[in-house]
Design an enzyme around this catalytic site. Sequence first.
Site, PDB file in Angstrom:
ATOM      1  N   ASN A   1      -5.644  -6.613  27.104  1.00 32.35           N
ATOM      2  CA  ASN A   1      -4.706  -5.878  27.956  1.00 32.35           C
ATOM      3  C   ASN A   1      -5.356  -4.554  28.361  1.00 32.35           C
ATOM      4  O   ASN A   1      -6.477  -4.239  27.965  1.00 32.35           O
ATOM      5  CB  ASN A   1      -3.383  -5.656  27.207  1.00 32.35           C
ATOM      6  N   LYS A   2      -4.618  -3.786  29.145  1.00 33.62           N
ATOM      7  CA  LYS A   2      -5.110  -2.509  29.668  1.00 33.62           C
ATOM      8  C   LYS A   2      -5.777  -1.668  28.574  1.00 33.62           C
ATOM      9  O   LYS A   2      -5.256  -1.569  27.466  1.00 33.62           O
ATOM     10  CB  LYS A   2      -3.935  -1.741  30.287  1.00 33.62           C
TER      11      LYS A   2
ATOM     12  N   ARG B   1     -11.160  -9.957  40.385  1.00 29.35           N
ATOM     13  CA  ARG B   1     -10.913  -9.299  39.099  1.00 29.35           C
ATOM     14  C   ARG B   1     -11.106 -10.345  37.995  1.00 29.35           C
ATOM     15  O   ARG B   1     -10.421 -11.371  38.000  1.00 29.35           O
ATOM     16  CB  ARG B   1      -9.508  -8.685  39.043  1.00 29.35           C
TER      17      ARG B   1
ATOM     18  N   ASP C   1      -3.182  -9.391  29.824  1.00 23.09           N
ATOM     19  CA  ASP C   1      -3.912  -9.970  30.959  1.00 23.09           C
ATOM     20  C   ASP C   1      -4.487 -11.324  30.605  1.00 23.09           C
ATOM     21  O   ASP C   1      -4.773 -12.150  31.468  1.00 23.09           O
ATOM     22  CB  ASP C   1      -5.018  -9.032  31.416  1.00 23.09           C
TER      23      ASP C   1
ATOM     24  N   ARG D   1      -1.366  -5.283  41.636  1.00 25.33           N
ATOM     25  CA  ARG D   1      -1.990  -5.298  40.323  1.00 25.33           C
ATOM     26  C   ARG D   1      -0.982  -5.808  39.295  1.00 25.33           C
ATOM     27  O   ARG D   1       0.198  -5.954  39.589  1.00 25.33           O
ATOM     28  CB  ARG D   1      -2.505  -3.896  39.952  1.00 25.33           C
ATOM     29  N   GLY D   2      -1.484  -6.048  38.063  1.00 26.68           N
ATOM     30  CA  GLY D   2      -0.633  -6.664  37.042  1.00 26.68           C
ATOM     31  C   GLY D   2      -0.925  -8.160  37.074  1.00 26.68           C
ATOM     32  O   GLY D   2      -0.882  -8.779  38.151  1.00 26.68           O
ATOM     33  N   ALA D   3      -1.207  -8.733  35.910  1.00 25.25           N
ATOM     34  CA  ALA D   3      -1.708 -10.109  35.865  1.00 25.25           C
ATOM     35  C   ALA D   3      -0.830 -11.132  36.613  1.00 25.25           C
ATOM     36  O   ALA D   3      -1.345 -11.883  37.462  1.00 25.25           O
ATOM     37  CB  ALA D   3      -1.921 -10.521  34.406  1.00 25.25           C
TER      38      ALA D   3
ATOM     39  N   GLN E   1      -1.174   3.947  35.670  1.00 21.45           N
ATOM     40  CA  GLN E   1      -0.092   2.982  35.952  1.00 21.45           C
ATOM     41  C   GLN E   1       1.193   3.370  35.220  1.00 21.45           C
ATOM     42  O   GLN E   1       2.287   3.069  35.686  1.00 21.45           O
ATOM     43  CB  GLN E   1      -0.518   1.565  35.529  1.00 21.45           C
TER      44      GLN E   1
HETATM   45  O1  MRU Z   1      -5.475  -3.105  35.895  1.00 20.09           O
HETATM   46  P1  MRU Z   1      -4.047  -3.544  35.987  1.00 20.09           P
HETATM   47  O2  MRU Z   1      -3.115  -2.448  36.371  1.00 20.09           O
HETATM   48  O3  MRU Z   1      -3.886  -4.787  36.820  1.00 20.09           O
HETATM   49  O4  MRU Z   1      -3.700  -3.948  34.486  1.00 20.09           O
HETATM   50  C1  MRU Z   1      -2.415  -4.390  34.195  1.00 20.09           C
HETATM   51  C2  MRU Z   1      -2.173  -4.592  32.749  1.00 20.09           C
HETATM   52  O5  MRU Z   1      -3.032  -4.412  31.920  1.00 20.09           O
HETATM   53  C3  MRU Z   1      -0.834  -5.144  32.375  1.00 20.09           C
HETATM   54  O6  MRU Z   1      -0.469  -4.708  31.094  1.00 20.09           O
HETATM   55  C4  MRU Z   1      -0.884  -6.680  32.366  1.00 20.09           C
HETATM   56  O7  MRU Z   1      -1.443  -7.154  33.548  1.00 20.09           O
HETATM   57  C5  MRU Z   1       0.452  -7.269  32.191  1.00 20.09           C
HETATM   58  S1  MRU Z   1       1.463  -7.032  33.618  1.00 20.09           S
HETATM   59  C6  MRU Z   1       2.923  -7.847  33.391  1.00 20.09           C
END
Ligand code: MRU
Length: 355
Positions: free
Chosen positions: A250-251, A93, A240, A50-52, A199
């Site tokens: 973002n999250k 996603r 993201d 996970r994480g963009a 997270q």
């Molecule tokens: O749902 P996730 O855990 O993939 O979401 C991640 C985030 O929102 C992060 O802040 C974003 O991807 C940046 S990661 C460098």
Amino acid sequence: MERLMRSLFWDENSQSLKVIDQSCLPTELRYLALHTSRDVAEAIQEMVVRGAPAIGVCAAYGMALAAKESNYTDTAKLKAYLHETGEYLLATRPTAVNLTWAVENMLALVDQFSGSVSELQAELLSEAQQLADEDVKANMAIARNGAELLMDGDVIVTHCNTGALATVDYGTALGVIRMAHEQGKHIHVYVDETRPRLQGARLTAWELTQYGIPYDIIVDAAAGYLIRSGKVDRVLFGADRVAANGDVINKVGTYMLSLAAYDNGIPAYAAFPTSTIDFDSPNGDAVPIEERDPDEVLALTYQGRVVVPEGATARNYAFDITPHRLLSGLITESGVLYPPFFRSLAVLKHVGRNA
Ligand code: MRU
């Protein structure tokens, strides 16, 4: 200081993509081998990866695995299969644009390619490796650019996980904090636990422990109180997707955090690689917001018991939109962008993302 290994890497011996299984952290640091494009899609969907930026690079390897798993001896047929796989990976996603960016990168290579099946397989693997290496390089530059904004003694609130785990290595917003710490600045981090997948509490806290950076986990709703009490110097998070006007997706929870920062005159920064910018989305409202399984919210337990009444329903929005007016700066590998963001982003597009 102990360094993490890459969150994902190609393993020559097993001809598979090895990824840290983020669903097992912090209890266990375990690598999982992904052998097929289907394995990759599942790992992204289930948030094992996970994480963009990590999702993007993982999908690029998924395309390389697709080229290897097919039995096609005909390049045209393989190309058609790769397009199908690209669609399939993109559906995992919807919000993180790095996924689209990486798959489109791989498909551009496919479309331009003329040669044998085995040559195409090799080309795709080497392209995925290159995207992985570029991600680390970009993150180091983001960290250096962002660390200049942090002062010795700063107290920072961060949201979600934006560290090595969320990227190939080093991280974006957390990379900025890590760099400032490595430069000898004393930084204290308040880590939003980040409901519902936690997270922050699970992954950011784990990474900060590895790096020896002092932190406290807070419930997401405590950030506003701390900021208003004058206990916070800066707010730092990832992205993201960033729209052409600077709105940051973002999250979920980032918007409320940014509102609290703005209302109290505390600078809020988003840190991300330029592959997170979506110039095709004029503003945040044009971006699809992922809604995940309500069970992720409903399964919450307290002292071993499920907290919600039987039959309770939930909505599980995974991201939100922070309007650009709430942000003080956008930290990228090409430098820190300042308002008006539509203009600084347009300049970045014009001069080239890595200029
Ligand atoms: O749902 P996730 O855990 O993939 O979401 C991640 C985030 O929102 C992060 O802040 C974003 O991807 C940046 S990661 C460098």
